[in-house]
Design a protein around this motif. Structure first.
Motif, PDB file in Angstrom:
ATOM      1  N   MET A   1      -0.451 -64.982  90.161  1.00 39.65           N
ATOM      2  CA  MET A   1       0.153 -63.671  89.913  1.00 39.65           C
ATOM      3  C   MET A   1       1.674 -63.746  90.021  1.00 39.65           C
ATOM      4  O   MET A   1       2.396 -63.523  89.048  1.00 39.65           O
ATOM      5  N   ILE A   2       2.167 -64.149  91.223  1.00 41.12           N
ATOM      6  CA  ILE A   2       3.614 -64.233  91.430  1.00 41.12           C
ATOM      7  C   ILE A   2       4.229 -65.258  90.480  1.00 41.12           C
ATOM      8  O   ILE A   2       5.275 -65.028  89.882  1.00 41.12           O
ATOM      9  N   GLU A   3       3.538 -66.380  90.326  1.00 40.38           N
ATOM     10  CA  GLU A   3       4.099 -67.437  89.482  1.00 40.38           C
ATOM     11  C   GLU A   3       4.158 -67.029  88.023  1.00 40.38           C
ATOM     12  O   GLU A   3       5.095 -67.358  87.302  1.00 40.38           O
ATOM     13  N   VAL A   4       3.129 -66.292  87.573  1.00 40.40           N
ATOM     14  CA  VAL A   4       3.112 -65.811  86.194  1.00 40.40           C
ATOM     15  C   VAL A   4       4.284 -64.880  85.960  1.00 40.40           C
ATOM     16  O   VAL A   4       5.025 -64.998  84.977  1.00 40.40           O
ATOM     17  N   ILE A   5       4.479 -63.951  86.892  1.00 40.49           N
ATOM     18  CA  ILE A   5       5.582 -63.002  86.769  1.00 40.49           C
ATOM     19  C   ILE A   5       6.913 -63.743  86.779  1.00 40.49           C
ATOM     20  O   ILE A   5       7.811 -63.469  85.989  1.00 40.49           O
ATOM     21  N   TYR A   6       6.987 -64.749  87.657  1.00 45.45           N
ATOM     22  CA  TYR A   6       8.213 -65.538  87.753  1.00 45.45           C
ATOM     23  C   TYR A   6       8.539 -66.252  86.437  1.00 45.45           C
ATOM     24  O   TYR A   6       9.669 -66.245  85.973  1.00 45.45           O
ATOM     25  N   ILE A   7       7.515 -66.848  85.827  1.00 47.19           N
ATOM     26  CA  ILE A   7       7.807 -67.629  84.611  1.00 47.19           C
ATOM     27  C   ILE A   7       8.190 -66.699  83.456  1.00 47.19           C
ATOM     28  O   ILE A   7       9.021 -67.043  82.611  1.00 47.19           O
ATOM     29  N   LEU A   8       7.597 -65.502  83.422  1.00 49.80           N
ATOM     30  CA  LEU A   8       7.974 -64.530  82.393  1.00 49.80           C
ATOM     31  C   LEU A   8       9.435 -64.108  82.563  1.00 49.80           C
ATOM     32  O   LEU A   8      10.192 -64.024  81.599  1.00 49.80           O
ATOM     33  N   GLY A  85       6.207 -64.791  66.377  1.00 47.63           N
ATOM     34  CA  GLY A  85       4.875 -65.326  66.655  1.00 47.63           C
ATOM     35  C   GLY A  85       4.604 -65.639  68.113  1.00 47.63           C
ATOM     36  O   GLY A  85       3.468 -65.904  68.483  1.00 47.63           O
ATOM     37  N   PHE A  86       5.653 -65.609  68.954  1.00 55.66           N
ATOM     38  CA  PHE A  86       5.462 -66.047  70.334  1.00 55.66           C
ATOM     39  C   PHE A  86       4.636 -65.070  71.165  1.00 55.66           C
ATOM     40  O   PHE A  86       3.993 -65.460  72.140  1.00 55.66           O
ATOM     41  N   LEU A  87       4.627 -63.815  70.757  1.00 56.42           N
ATOM     42  CA  LEU A  87       3.885 -62.816  71.528  1.00 56.42           C
ATOM     43  C   LEU A  87       2.404 -63.202  71.669  1.00 56.42           C
ATOM     44  O   LEU A  87       1.807 -63.011  72.718  1.00 56.42           O
ATOM     45  N   LYS A  88       1.851 -63.759  70.595  1.00 55.60           N
ATOM     46  CA  LYS A  88       0.443 -64.194  70.605  1.00 55.60           C
ATOM     47  C   LYS A  88       0.161 -65.138  71.759  1.00 55.60           C
ATOM     48  O   LYS A  88      -0.857 -65.034  72.421  1.00 55.60           O
ATOM     49  N   GLU A  89       1.099 -66.079  71.948  1.00 55.52           N
ATOM     50  CA  GLU A  89       0.934 -67.086  73.000  1.00 55.52           C
ATOM     51  C   GLU A  89       0.733 -66.425  74.362  1.00 55.52           C
ATOM     52  O   GLU A  89      -0.130 -66.828  75.141  1.00 55.52           O
ATOM     53  N   THR A  90       1.506 -65.386  74.622  1.00 59.34           N
ATOM     54  CA  THR A  90       1.384 -64.710  75.913  1.00 59.34           C
ATOM     55  C   THR A  90       0.135 -63.830  75.951  1.00 59.34           C
ATOM     56  O   THR A  90      -0.546 -63.758  76.969  1.00 59.34           O
ATOM     57  N   LEU A  91      -0.162 -63.198  74.829  1.00 55.97           N
ATOM     58  CA  LEU A  91      -1.274 -62.237  74.834  1.00 55.97           C
ATOM     59  C   LEU A  91      -2.645 -62.887  74.913  1.00 55.97           C
ATOM     60  O   LEU A  91      -3.595 -62.265  75.397  1.00 55.97           O
ATOM     61  N   VAL A  92      -2.794 -64.117  74.421  1.00 53.39           N
ATOM     62  CA  VAL A  92      -4.127 -64.736  74.502  1.00 53.39           C
ATOM     63  C   VAL A  92      -4.347 -65.438  75.827  1.00 53.39           C
ATOM     64  O   VAL A  92      -5.429 -65.956  76.073  1.00 53.39           O
TER      65      VAL A  92
ATOM     66  N   ILE B 104       1.022 -69.790  82.671  1.00 52.57           N
ATOM     67  CA  ILE B 104       0.242 -68.594  82.353  1.00 52.57           C
ATOM     68  C   ILE B 104      -1.248 -68.901  82.212  1.00 52.57           C
ATOM     69  O   ILE B 104      -2.071 -68.001  82.275  1.00 52.57           O
ATOM     70  N   TYR B 105      -1.579 -70.170  82.045  1.00 58.45           N
ATOM     71  CA  TYR B 105      -2.996 -70.549  82.041  1.00 58.45           C
ATOM     72  C   TYR B 105      -3.452 -71.040  83.407  1.00 58.45           C
ATOM     73  O   TYR B 105      -4.547 -71.557  83.554  1.00 58.45           O
ATOM     74  N   LYS B 106      -2.565 -70.892  84.390  1.00 63.54           N
ATOM     75  CA  LYS B 106      -2.916 -71.181  85.779  1.00 63.54           C
ATOM     76  C   LYS B 106      -3.430 -72.598  86.001  1.00 63.54           C
ATOM     77  O   LYS B 106      -4.409 -72.831  86.706  1.00 63.54           O
ATOM     78  N   VAL B 107      -2.747 -73.556  85.376  1.00 65.65           N
ATOM     79  CA  VAL B 107      -3.023 -74.963  85.661  1.00 65.65           C
ATOM     80  C   VAL B 107      -2.525 -75.242  87.075  1.00 65.65           C
ATOM     81  O   VAL B 107      -1.393 -74.895  87.406  1.00 65.65           O
ATOM     82  N   PRO B 108      -3.374 -75.849  87.926  1.00 67.62           N
ATOM     83  CA  PRO B 108      -2.955 -76.103  89.314  1.00 67.62           C
ATOM     84  C   PRO B 108      -1.619 -76.832  89.370  1.00 67.62           C
ATOM     85  O   PRO B 108      -1.383 -77.772  88.620  1.00 67.62           O
TER      86      PRO B 108
END
Ligand SMILES: Nc1ncnc2c1ncn2[C@@H]1O[C@H](COP(=O)(O)OP(=O)(O)O)[C@@H](O)[C@H]1O
Ligand SMILES: [Mg+2]
Lengths: 250, 266
Positions: A1-8, A85-92, B104-108
């Motif tokens: 969760m935190i890491e996903v938000i961080y990378i975005l 096209g990059f939005l797809k990458e995040t949305l899938v 975003i794919y949560k690879v360890p």
């Protein structure tokens, strides 16, 4: 969760940092406003009010302005992501739409904060001084809330836009009025009732008033009322954005 | 064998154009499934629905036991996808694109660096990892998209025309790698391609779609036998006719950026 938000967030920061043209371009406008209005209108303001320094009045408005534009543009960046096209990458990806919304809102807000802080530092050169550390602290909170609200608003709008055609429309008929009617440049008290009414509906009005109350000691509605309004609106826009984002197609 | 992907009466309408018309099929876990058809047949639209990018007008999709319409996140965690058109961030480096994907794919975290390096080496981009994607050639971008999709180990990998525009060496190495993934990791592969000989060489099962409908399906041998053809290409031409298709042959074409997408000549 935190890491996903961080990378975005990190991705947006990298875009911002790498696009020097955008960085410099977006500082030009607030600087021009500060100098032109500060020196152009300043004497009139002082005369009309029988005292007072227009720079003190203007700086919080211009800081809010730079946050407004940077935050909205960062939100609208999603439209570019869609076109390239990059939005797809995040949305899938197997991440919740809430995470995407939070990450992107924060990313835009952080960039807008940086922009606002740069403008605030530059205003020091023009003689603007913040009275104390605690007023700076409160000011930062307002800056952050303005940033969150408008970054979230940009994203919410972008989630409903298929291409760039509506972009100019949004800027001219939504963002510009929000800026000019917020009291960023001039006091609202003397406006005709109809326009005054509209400016009371403008979310930025409360952001500007609160920020001005915090760092320049001038507030019409009271800093804590402003805080409540802009805080509640930020939560609301993010909630709406999350719902709309969950229906988005790339 | 158990089905990893099951599609029931799937339909997609764009205004008055029916791009996918009531198709049903199953894909066995661990198999390589080739989805073939002329330009504009509805392949990409189908893949987009299977991967939750587009909402179907009607129909049911089950991926890895999850309802792709109701349990989207669980379905999403089960697949990887290489889209037909661009999906890279050109303002980031190749490496940064893959890192973004891994996160975003949560690879360890502890496996990340190694997997990313392996994936980039497979497609021969390890030495160019620090370059911005906007400096890559078309083929390099494609390879990066494939590398990216390999970083999380999906149960099923969708590849929408993965090898279009690539030289034979790269195509060979990509197919070899895909076959390895299929054999070693039991990864199911769902692909579309315009190269019939590639499909013939690699696919366990084939479905041929035309005008939004599946016109034939089975193994290569079954299809060749039923159509009395020597090769898959011959069978394909018999089934879909010889006239040339335009990808955007619908009445309501999506203009603009679609033209930027990777096109293929059939
Ligand atoms: N977003 C869209 N809006 C309208 N029509 C579309 C859209 N996407 C695809 N189509 C149309 O649907 C049909 C099938 O397209 P597609 O699935 O891309 O074909 P394929 O991948 O088999 O070449 C085409 O006629 C195409 O023009
Ligand atoms: Mg296609």
């Amino acid at each position: 969760m935190i890491e996903v938000i961080y990378i975005l967030c990190l991705r947006q920061l990298k875009h911002y940092w790498r696009s020097k043209a955008r960085l410099i371009g977006s500082l030009g406008q607030p600087l021009l406003f500060l100098v032109a209005f500060g020196y152009g209108i300043g004497p009139m303001y002082t005369t009309a009010r029988g005292g007072g320094n227009y720079i003190d009045f203007l700086v919080p408005g211009i800081v809010a302005m730079s946050i407004l534009f940077t935050a909205v543009f960062s939100g609208l960046e999603v439209i570019w992501d869609r076109q390239f096209g990059f939005l797809k990458e995040t949305l899938v990806a197997p991440i919740s739409r809430t995470e995407i919304m939070i990450g992107k809102t924060l990313g835009g807000a952080v960039i807008a904060m940086i922009q606002g802080l740069i403008v605030l530092s530059l205003s020091y050169v023009l003689g603007f001084r913040i009275p104390s550390l605690s007023s700076l602290g409160l000011g930062l909170i307002f800056m952050f809330l303005i940033a969150i609200f408008f970054s979230g608003l940009g994203l919410t709008i972008a989630s409903k836009m298929k291409d760039l055609h509506g972009f100019q429309l949004i800027i001219n008929f939504l963002i510009m009025p929000i800026f000019f009617l917020s009291g960023a440049l001039f006091p609202l008290e003397n406006l005709p009732p109809a326009i005054y009414f509209i400016s009371r509906l403008d979310p930025l009005t409360y952001g500007v008033d609160g920020l001005r109350g915090a760092i320049a000691g001038m507030s019409t509605f009271g800093v804590y009322n402003d805080l409540a309004v802009i805080g509640a609106l930020s939560v609301l826009v993010c909630a709406i954005g999350t719902v709309l984002f969950s229906e988005i197609e790339a | 064998m158990q089905n990893i992907l099951s599609v029931q009466s799937l339909t997609k309408k764009f205004d008055d154009l029916t791009a996918v018309n009531n198709i049903s099929f199953n894909v066995e876990a661990g198999s390589i499934f080739a989805f073939l058809g002329p330009n504009g047949a509805g392949k990409s639209t189908t893949i987009k629905m299977l991967t939750t990018v587009l909402k179907p007008t009607s129909g049911e999709i089950s991926i890895n036991g999850f309802n792709a319409l109701k349990e989207q996140d669980k379905a999403r965690a089960s697949f990887g996808i290489v889209f037909q058109d661009h999906s890279l961030d050109e303002e980031l480096t190749g490496y940064e694109n893959v890192v973004y994907h891994a996160v975003i794919y949560k690879v360890p975290k502890k496996e990340r660096a190694e997997r990313i390096q392996k994936a980039l080496e497979i497609v021969g981009l390890w030495d160019r990892r620090e370059d911005y994607v906007k400096k890559y050639s078309g083929g390099m971008k494609r390879r990066l998209e494939i590398a990216r999709a390999l970083v999380h180990y999906p149960k099923i990998l969708f590849l929408d025309e993965p090898t279009v525009g690539l030289d034979p060496q790269t195509r060979r190495s990509i197919w070899d790698h895909i076959r390895d993934l299929n054999k070693e990791r039991k990864m199911t592969i769902f692909l579309t391609t315009h190269y019939m000989e590639e499909a013939e060489a690699i696919a366990d099962q084939i479905a041929i779609i035309d005008h939004g409908k599946i016109v034939e399906s089975g193994t290569v041998e079954e299809i060749k036998k039923r159509t009395e053809s020597e090769s898959l290409e011959e069978a394909f031409l018999k089934l879909t006719g010889r006239h040339i298709r335009d990808e955007n042959n619908g009445p309501s074409n999506k203009t603009g950026m679609r033209g930027r997408g990777r096109r293929s000549r059939h």
